[in-house]
Design a protein around this motif. Structure first.
Motif, PDB file in Angstrom:
ATOM      1  N   TYR A 108       2.471  -4.027 -16.291  1.00  0.00           N
ATOM      2  CA  TYR A 108       2.733  -3.833 -17.717  1.00  0.00           C
ATOM      3  C   TYR A 108       3.845  -2.794 -17.840  1.00  0.00           C
ATOM      4  N   TRP A 109       4.784  -3.097 -18.711  1.00  0.00           N
ATOM      5  CA  TRP A 109       5.944  -2.237 -18.928  1.00  0.00           C
ATOM      6  C   TRP A 109       6.054  -1.915 -20.409  1.00  0.00           C
ATOM      7  N   ARG A 110       6.539  -0.722 -20.713  1.00  0.00           N
ATOM      8  CA  ARG A 110       6.722  -0.333 -22.119  1.00  0.00           C
ATOM      9  C   ARG A 110       7.657  -1.297 -22.828  1.00  0.00           C
ATOM     10  N   ALA A 111       8.709  -1.710 -22.110  1.00  0.00           N
ATOM     11  CA  ALA A 111       9.718  -2.600 -22.707  1.00  0.00           C
ATOM     12  C   ALA A 111      10.421  -3.371 -21.594  1.00  0.00           C
ATOM     13  N   GLU A 112      11.059  -4.466 -21.965  1.00  0.00           N
ATOM     14  CA  GLU A 112      11.797  -5.269 -20.997  1.00  0.00           C
ATOM     15  C   GLU A 112      12.882  -4.444 -20.315  1.00  0.00           C
ATOM     16  N   GLU A 137       0.830  -1.212   0.000  1.00  0.00           N
ATOM     17  CA  GLU A 137       0.000   0.000   0.000  1.00  0.00           C
ATOM     18  C   GLU A 137       0.861   1.258   0.000  1.00  0.00           C
ATOM     19  N   SER A 138       1.923   1.249   0.778  1.00  0.00           N
ATOM     20  CA  SER A 138       2.775   2.437   0.870  1.00  0.00           C
ATOM     21  C   SER A 138       3.666   2.624  -0.356  1.00  0.00           C
ATOM     22  N   GLN A 139       3.898   1.563  -1.131  1.00  0.00           N
ATOM     23  CA  GLN A 139       4.817   1.651  -2.269  1.00  0.00           C
ATOM     24  C   GLN A 139       4.157   1.569  -3.637  1.00  0.00           C
ATOM     25  N   LYS A 140       2.889   1.184  -3.713  1.00  0.00           N
ATOM     26  CA  LYS A 140       2.257   0.932  -5.012  1.00  0.00           C
ATOM     27  C   LYS A 140       2.281   2.146  -5.937  1.00  0.00           C
ATOM     28  N   SER A 141       2.081   3.328  -5.412  1.00  0.00           N
ATOM     29  CA  SER A 141       2.110   4.533  -6.256  1.00  0.00           C
ATOM     30  C   SER A 141       3.513   4.803  -6.786  1.00  0.00           C
ATOM     31  N   ASN A 142       4.530   4.508  -5.965  1.00  0.00           N
ATOM     32  CA  ASN A 142       5.912   4.695  -6.422  1.00  0.00           C
ATOM     33  C   ASN A 142       6.259   3.709  -7.530  1.00  0.00           C
ATOM     34  N   ILE A 143       5.792   2.473  -7.384  1.00  0.00           N
ATOM     35  CA  ILE A 143       6.044   1.471  -8.423  1.00  0.00           C
ATOM     36  C   ILE A 143       5.359   1.895  -9.715  1.00  0.00           C
ATOM     37  N   ARG A 144       4.086   2.252  -9.609  1.00  0.00           N
ATOM     38  CA  ARG A 144       3.311   2.635 -10.795  1.00  0.00           C
ATOM     39  C   ARG A 144       3.887   3.876 -11.470  1.00  0.00           C
ATOM     40  N   ALA A 145       4.470   4.792 -10.686  1.00  0.00           N
ATOM     41  CA  ALA A 145       5.048   6.020 -11.233  1.00  0.00           C
ATOM     42  C   ALA A 145       6.439   5.811 -11.816  1.00  0.00           C
ATOM     43  N   PHE A 146       7.016   4.626 -11.611  1.00  0.00           N
ATOM     44  CA  PHE A 146       8.360   4.371 -12.130  1.00  0.00           C
ATOM     45  C   PHE A 146       8.331   4.446 -13.658  1.00  0.00           C
ATOM     46  N   ASP A 147       9.318   5.084 -14.219  1.00  0.00           N
ATOM     47  CA  ASP A 147       9.378   5.268 -15.671  1.00  0.00           C
ATOM     48  C   ASP A 147       9.268   3.928 -16.398  1.00  0.00           C
ATOM     49  N   GLY A 148       8.284   3.812 -17.270  1.00  0.00           N
ATOM     50  CA  GLY A 148       8.091   2.600 -18.049  1.00  0.00           C
ATOM     51  C   GLY A 148       6.977   1.717 -17.542  1.00  0.00           C
ATOM     52  N   ASP A 155      12.751  -1.385 -19.451  1.00  0.00           N
ATOM     53  CA  ASP A 155      12.148  -0.594 -18.370  1.00  0.00           C
ATOM     54  C   ASP A 155      11.992  -1.428 -17.099  1.00  0.00           C
ATOM     55  N   LEU A 156      11.534  -2.675 -17.258  1.00  0.00           N
ATOM     56  CA  LEU A 156      11.417  -3.568 -16.103  1.00  0.00           C
ATOM     57  C   LEU A 156      12.793  -3.817 -15.487  1.00  0.00           C
ATOM     58  N   GLU A 157      13.781  -4.049 -16.307  1.00  0.00           N
ATOM     59  CA  GLU A 157      15.137  -4.296 -15.790  1.00  0.00           C
ATOM     60  C   GLU A 157      15.679  -3.077 -15.058  1.00  0.00           C
ATOM     61  N   LYS A 158      15.389  -1.902 -15.562  1.00  0.00           N
ATOM     62  CA  LYS A 158      15.816  -0.671 -14.882  1.00  0.00           C
ATOM     63  C   LYS A 158      15.165  -0.593 -13.502  1.00  0.00           C
ATOM     64  N   TYR A 159      13.879  -0.934 -13.439  1.00  0.00           N
ATOM     65  CA  TYR A 159      13.179  -0.961 -12.148  1.00  0.00           C
ATOM     66  C   TYR A 159      13.796  -1.999 -11.215  1.00  0.00           C
ATOM     67  N   ARG A 160      14.072  -3.191 -11.722  1.00  0.00           N
ATOM     68  CA  ARG A 160      14.600  -4.263 -10.883  1.00  0.00           C
ATOM     69  C   ARG A 160      15.993  -3.946 -10.330  1.00  0.00           C
ATOM     70  N   HIS A 161      16.688  -3.003 -10.935  1.00  0.00           N
ATOM     71  CA  HIS A 161      18.006  -2.595 -10.449  1.00  0.00           C
ATOM     72  C   HIS A 161      17.967  -1.242  -9.733  1.00  0.00           C
ATOM     73  N   SER A 162      16.773  -0.737  -9.486  1.00  0.00           N
ATOM     74  CA  SER A 162      16.627   0.585  -8.871  1.00  0.00           C
ATOM     75  C   SER A 162      16.692   0.520  -7.346  1.00  0.00           C
ATOM     76  N   VAL A 163      16.950   1.666  -6.752  1.00  0.00           N
ATOM     77  CA  VAL A 163      16.927   1.801  -5.296  1.00  0.00           C
ATOM     78  C   VAL A 163      15.526   1.470  -4.776  1.00  0.00           C
ATOM     79  N   LEU A 164      14.496   1.893  -5.508  1.00  0.00           N
ATOM     80  CA  LEU A 164      13.118   1.619  -5.104  1.00  0.00           C
ATOM     81  C   LEU A 164      12.875   0.123  -4.976  1.00  0.00           C
ATOM     82  N   PHE A 165      13.186  -0.638  -6.009  1.00  0.00           N
ATOM     83  CA  PHE A 165      12.963  -2.082  -5.970  1.00  0.00           C
ATOM     84  C   PHE A 165      13.795  -2.744  -4.873  1.00  0.00           C
TER      85      PHE A 165
END
Length: 98
Positions: free
Chosen positions: A55-59, A23-34, A61-71
């Motif tokens: 859903y991600w614009r491209a793979e 609940e506290s992170q869902k908006s941050n995940i959804r706002a992540f680029d891609g 974008d997902l990989e960028k998220y998976r390597h982010s400080v947020l993730f």
């Protein structure tokens, strides 16, 4: 579009903590680029099992998220709550009816 499905099983005593963290992170995940879409589902019969659909614009974008400080922060809190190894699938959407 790139679709990611993740299945997670939690210790029953950790479900509330997981839901609070989501609940506290869902908006941050959804706002992540891609990230273009995010949903959380709960199994009707095995209520300690959850699924995320994103859903991600491209793979890339997902990989960028998976390597982010947020993730990494979310994963550090979530990983100790599992009572089974999470499973993940990357799939192509072939049809969608509304």
């Amino acid at each position: 579009m790139f679709v990611r499905i993740v299945k997670m099983s939690f210790a029953p005593s950790r479900i509330e903590a997981f839901l609070n963290n989501f609940e506290s992170q869902k908006s941050n995940i959804r706002a992540f680029d891609g990230c273009e879409f995010l949903e959380l589902y709960r199994d009707k019969h095995n209520t300690n099992i959850f699924f995320t659909y994103s859903y991600w614009r491209a793979e890339a974008d997902l990989e960028k998220y998976r390597h982010s400080v947020l993730f990494k922060g979310i994963w550090a809190k979530t990983k100790p709550m599992f009572n089974a190894k999470p499973e993940a699938w990357s799939v192509d959407k072939l049809a969608s009816l509304k």
